[in-house]
Design an enzyme around this catalytic site. Structure first.
Site, PDB file in Angstrom:
ATOM      1  N   HIS A 116      66.397  87.882  41.900  1.00 50.54           N
ATOM      2  CA  HIS A 116      65.582  88.186  40.724  1.00 50.54           C
ATOM      3  C   HIS A 116      65.460  86.952  39.827  1.00 50.54           C
ATOM      4  CE1 HIS A 116      66.711  92.296  41.937  1.00 50.54           C
ATOM      5  NE2 HIS A 116      65.589  92.663  41.347  1.00 50.54           N
TER       6      HIS A 116
ATOM      7  N   ASP B 164      59.417  92.708  48.697  1.00 51.08           N
ATOM      8  CA  ASP B 164      60.128  92.996  47.456  1.00 51.08           C
ATOM      9  C   ASP B 164      59.200  92.573  46.321  1.00 51.08           C
ATOM     10  OD1 ASP B 164      62.128  93.748  45.703  1.00 51.08           O
ATOM     11  OD2 ASP B 164      63.709  92.651  46.742  1.00 51.08           O
TER      12      ASP B 164
END
Length: 528
Positions: free
Chosen positions: A202, A272
């Site tokens: 992330h 993702d």
């Protein structure tokens, strides 16, 4: 309700190829996305995306008030998609990653791995799927198929079933088949394997430098097995594997081709989130999506930012029109997506008569005693440290269990002093109490994810120096023990892999009645 062509597809009077050929290029592009949105009720943003032919949506925590509100929101989305049924997806892995928490929430996968009963894992997958299906949600970004071989992994950890590929694979298959039996599409993740990283994708790009043969044998293995068992969708990982390619897996044609050609996966490949910094930092999101599409990815998650979402969709449309993306690439992706959409729409609920309390009693078997022994006695007094973290909902939720466990201790006649300690505060804030720890007959310290709450390790170290009859209880990550400096002073260590009232009851059964803990300690191989 649906378009005539979709009805014909359902009836089998139209082939998949014919159905796709009848779609406009705008309709095809709209199939490629799973977009997040703002708000807890149907709004203009959702309508705008639907008008752009988007037929994939993701529910995040910001969209959730409670289950009834989510059900109404999903119904509204489906009502406004009057040509084909949309995907409505969610991250409902369980434990620390569960967007909707007033329904059945499965435990962290590692707790199931500790029990290692695939029949139980199947039932948990089924109950998870049934709870989602009852709300109209038809896709779950689960199970996690990463092998957590790096104990210092900051992003996978207890989300993984175990640190060994066979156990991950067998439980992963059981969980995804449970979801499917409840009529929910499982999306296994994160191919080709995010378990041996020490970086959170992330925030930055993780790099895995292990040998190719070792990575294929360990990390890729669960994906190979779930593909053999016909999992319908997989999610990619934003990781870099230098032995394989010089770009992240999500945009690597070599890696995606391996999944298609070597492993034989013919289902839907989903990225993702494309806003994660591992792939988006310093780059144009629309270019990265294009690169990923050309590499072989079918669908793309973009969790926020309407402006970016619309720009990406418009850009891909224009690139197809300009001939920079072959329409064949789009058609192949849309065929796979439509096939998955049919599976989601046509799936029937396989009704199973399961009692949630009974299932949780079996799940609770996963609690493991890793080191030493500890028991509570009614004629003695104990000091208990229990964590809280203001502003973090998962810890606040578990704080209610703190009240629950203290009520159980009082009911059993155990004398104790409980100290709530802030995970983000220096332990020296509690130094007066710590210094008195030696006056108690025993000390119990509950910890939570010490890898990100480093003050916890300092607190543990101070307390175990003051009282040798100590018990360390890791409420989530079993790796908390590894962050303790003077490990030899830890008298007893228990890992629960997750935390709720069922696990609290099982823990107290051990501490008060000496009921054995049956789970396996994942640290055993490390010589705890």
């Amino acid at each position: 309700m649906f378009s005539e062509s979709f009805k014909m597809l359902l009836l089998g009077t139209l082939t998949l190829s014919q159905f796709v050929s009848m779609m406009s290029i705008e309709q095809k592009i709209g199939q490629l996305f799973l977009f997040g949105f703002q708000g807890i009720s149907y709004n203009d943003q959702i309508q705008l995306l639907i008008d752009k032919r988007v037929r994939g949506f993701v529910i995040f925590g910001r969209n959730v008030k409670d289950k009834d509100q989510v059900k109404e929101l999903v119904e509204q989305i489906k009502t406004h998609c009057d040509d084909i049924p949309p995907f409505v997806a969610v991250d409902q892995e369980g434990g620390m990653v569960a967007r909707i928490r007033d329904i059945f929430v499965p435990p962290n996968a590692m707790l199931l791995g500790s029990v290692n009963d695939t029949e139980l894992t199947y039932k948990v997958g089924y109950l998870t799927g049934k709870a989602l299906r009852d709300l109209g949600i038809n896709m779950d970004f689960a199970p996690v198929l990463d092998v957590n071989s790096n104990p210092f992994n900051p992003i996978i950890g207890v989300r993984s079933f175990w640190n060994e590929p066979t156990r991950v694979a067998t439980n992963g298959v059981a969980f995804f088949k449970g979801l499917l039996s409840a009529g929910v599409i499982p999306v296994g993740k994160h191919f080709p394997g995010h378990g041996d990283t020490d970086t959170d994708s992330h925030t930055s790009l993780p790099v895995i430098n292990k040998p190719e043969s070792n990575f294929i044998e360990t990390d890729v293995s669960p994906f190979k097995i779930v593909v053999e068992n016909k999992i319908p969708a997989l999610m990619t990982a934003h990781i870099l594997l230098p032995f394989w390619d010089n770009v992240p897996a999500t945009i690597s044609k070599k890696i995606i081709s391996y999944l298609r050609e070597k492993l034989g996966f013919d289902g839907v490949i989903i990225s993702d989130d494309m806003l994660m910094k591992a792939v988006s930092e310093g780059k144009s999101v629309k270019e990265v999506v294009k690169q990923s599409l050309l590499a072989g990815v079918d669908m793309f998650i973009i969790w926020k930012d309407l402006k970016t979402q619309l720009e990406v969709a418009d850009y891909i449309l224009q690139e197809v029109k300009n001939g920079n993306i072959p329409e064949e690439v789009i058609d192949n992706a849309v065929k796979r997506i439509t096939k998955l959409r049919l599976l989601a729409y046509a799936s029937e609920l396989n009704e199973l008569d399961l009692q949630v309390e009974k299932i949780w009693e079996e799940i609770s078997d996963g609690i493991a005693l890793c080191k030493g022994n500890f028991s509570l006695e009614k004629d003695k007094k104990y000091l208990i440290f229990f964590p809280y973290n203001p502003g973090v909902s998962i810890v606040q939720e578990r704080a209610y269990t703190r009240e629950y466990i203290t009520s159980l201790l009082k009911k059993e006649g155990i004398t104790f002093k409980l100290v709530k300690y802030n995970l983000r505060s220096t332990p020296y804030r509690y130094i007066k109490t710590i210094k008195k720890a030696s006056t108690y007959d025993g000390v119990i310290i509950f910890t939570m994810d010490t890898y990100r709450n480093k003050y916890s390790a300092e607190l543990v170290n101070l307390l175990i120096h003051e009282n040798k009859n100590n018990l360390l209880i890791a409420m989530q990550s079993p790796y908390d023990y590894l962050f303790v400096k003077d490990k030899e002073l830890v008298n007893a260590y228990i890992t629960t892999y997750d935390w709720n009232e069922y696990l609290a009851i099982r823990l107290l059964d051990y501490l008060i009645d000496n009921t054995p803990l049956k789970g396996e300690c994942i640290l055993t191989k490390g010589g705890i």
